[in-house]
Enzyme design. Structure first.
Site, PDB file in Angstrom:
ATOM      1  N   LYS A   3       0.824  -1.221   0.000  1.00  0.00           N
ATOM      2  CA  LYS A   3       0.000   0.000   0.000  1.00  0.00           C
ATOM      3  C   LYS A   3       0.862   1.276   0.000  1.00  0.00           C
ATOM      4  O   LYS A   3       2.057   1.226   0.303  1.00  0.00           O
ATOM      5  CB  LYS A   3      -0.928  -0.029   1.219  1.00  0.00           C
ATOM      6  N   TYR A  43     -12.132  -2.100  -3.783  1.00  0.00           N
ATOM      7  CA  TYR A  43     -12.691  -2.295  -2.437  1.00  0.00           C
ATOM      8  C   TYR A  43     -14.215  -2.174  -2.421  1.00  0.00           C
ATOM      9  O   TYR A  43     -14.793  -1.771  -1.402  1.00  0.00           O
ATOM     10  CB  TYR A  43     -12.069  -1.290  -1.472  1.00  0.00           C
ATOM     11  N   ASN A 106      -2.108   0.230   6.661  1.00  0.00           N
ATOM     12  CA  ASN A 106      -1.582  -1.021   7.214  1.00  0.00           C
ATOM     13  C   ASN A 106      -0.660  -1.791   6.271  1.00  0.00           C
ATOM     14  O   ASN A 106      -0.594  -3.017   6.329  1.00  0.00           O
ATOM     15  CB  ASN A 106      -2.728  -1.895   7.752  1.00  0.00           C
ATOM     16  N   HIS A 109      -2.070  -5.569   1.630  1.00  0.00           N
ATOM     17  CA  HIS A 109      -3.381  -6.205   1.495  1.00  0.00           C
ATOM     18  C   HIS A 109      -3.149  -7.634   1.027  1.00  0.00           C
ATOM     19  O   HIS A 109      -2.293  -7.876   0.183  1.00  0.00           O
ATOM     20  CB  HIS A 109      -4.236  -5.468   0.464  1.00  0.00           C
ATOM     21  N   GLU A 120      -9.099 -10.482  -7.684  1.00  0.00           N
ATOM     22  CA  GLU A 120      -8.144  -9.382  -7.462  1.00  0.00           C
ATOM     23  C   GLU A 120      -6.948  -9.493  -8.417  1.00  0.00           C
ATOM     24  O   GLU A 120      -6.436  -8.470  -8.894  1.00  0.00           O
ATOM     25  CB  GLU A 120      -7.723  -9.359  -5.986  1.00  0.00           C
TER      26      GLU A 120
HETATM   27  P1  CMP Z   1      -7.326  -4.608   3.794  1.00  0.00           P
HETATM   28  O1  CMP Z   1      -6.853  -5.947   4.221  1.00  0.00           O
HETATM   29  O2  CMP Z   1      -6.700  -4.009   2.590  1.00  0.00           O
HETATM   30  O3  CMP Z   1      -8.904  -4.680   3.557  1.00  0.00           O
HETATM   31  C1  CMP Z   1      -9.768  -3.592   3.763  1.00  0.00           C
HETATM   32  C2  CMP Z   1      -9.065  -2.413   4.355  1.00  0.00           C
HETATM   33  O4  CMP Z   1      -9.904  -1.453   4.953  1.00  0.00           O
HETATM   34  C3  CMP Z   1      -8.186  -2.882   5.489  1.00  0.00           C
HETATM   35  O5  CMP Z   1      -7.098  -3.606   4.996  1.00  0.00           O
HETATM   36  C4  CMP Z   1      -7.859  -1.601   6.191  1.00  0.00           C
HETATM   37  O6  CMP Z   1      -6.764  -0.920   5.637  1.00  0.00           O
HETATM   38  C5  CMP Z   1      -9.132  -0.791   5.938  1.00  0.00           C
HETATM   39  N1  CMP Z   1      -9.891  -0.695   7.188  1.00  0.00           N
HETATM   40  C6  CMP Z   1     -10.486  -1.692   7.842  1.00  0.00           C
HETATM   41  N2  CMP Z   1     -11.084  -1.222   8.970  1.00  0.00           N
HETATM   42  C7  CMP Z   1     -10.815   0.103   9.004  1.00  0.00           C
HETATM   43  C8  CMP Z   1     -11.137   1.132   9.905  1.00  0.00           C
HETATM   44  N3  CMP Z   1     -11.854   0.886  11.011  1.00  0.00           N
HETATM   45  N4  CMP Z   1     -10.713   2.385   9.623  1.00  0.00           N
HETATM   46  C9  CMP Z   1      -9.993   2.630   8.499  1.00  0.00           C
HETATM   47  N5  CMP Z   1      -9.655   1.662   7.599  1.00  0.00           N
HETATM   48  C10 CMP Z   1     -10.057   0.422   7.865  1.00  0.00           C
END
Ligand code: CMP
Length: 131
Positions: A3, A43, A106, A109, A120
């Site tokens: 990311k 998403y 984070n 993904h 995906e």
């Molecule tokens: P990812 O595994 O890419 O899948 C969905 C993404 O949404 C997740 O990682 C996070 O980066 C994001 N996400 C999930 N919960 C939250 C939250 N409470 N606030 C902001 N982003 C979120």
């Protein structure tokens, strides 16, 4: 996917190294940047979530690395390797523990099922881009 937070901090090489050392083989890879529309489509299942707008803004804010990785039991093993969605809850040694700052930003993904891995992978790569 690696990311924008991780690519902008210079963690791309270290994250790929950790993935390859964990036994994943690269089948396709690209350095690219999503538009807000593309991030929204990727998403789409989260469209009704309160964090959707923030997620789309963030995911289109800088370059990402998209990849198709291969391994036996890949989905489960990759999710173990990257750790919990919220890095504060991720186990020691996981990619999110090592490189992620927050639940939104984070670092990586991973697909949550074989079915979504196909969807995906098809989102980013044509047949001619897979080896
Ligand atoms: P990812 O595994 O890419 O899948 C969905 C993404 O949404 C997740 O990682 C996070 O980066 C994001 N996400 C999930 N919960 C939250 C939250 N409470 N606030 C902001 N982003 C979120």
């Amino acid at each position: 996917m690696i990311k924008p937070d991780a690519t902008s901090k210079g963690y791309t090489g270290a994250i790929l190294d950790q993935m390859i050392k964990a036994g994943f083989t690269v089948k396709a890879m690209k350095w690219t940047k999503l538009t807000t529309e593309q991030a929204g489509l990727f998403y789409d299942i989260h469209r009704e979530r309160p964090f959707f707008g923030e997620l789309v803004e963030f995911m289109s804010s800088g370059p990402i690395v998209a990849a198709i990785l291969e391994k036996d039991n890949a989905v489960e093993d990759f999710r173990k390797l990257i750790g919990a969605t919220n890095p504060a809850q991720a186990e020691e040694g996981t990619i999110r523990k090592n490189f992620a700052a927050s639940i939104g930003e984070n670092a990586v993904h991973g697909s949550d099922s074989n079915e979504n891995a196909v969807i995906e992978g098809d989102f980013f790569f044509s047949k001619l881009e897979r080896f």
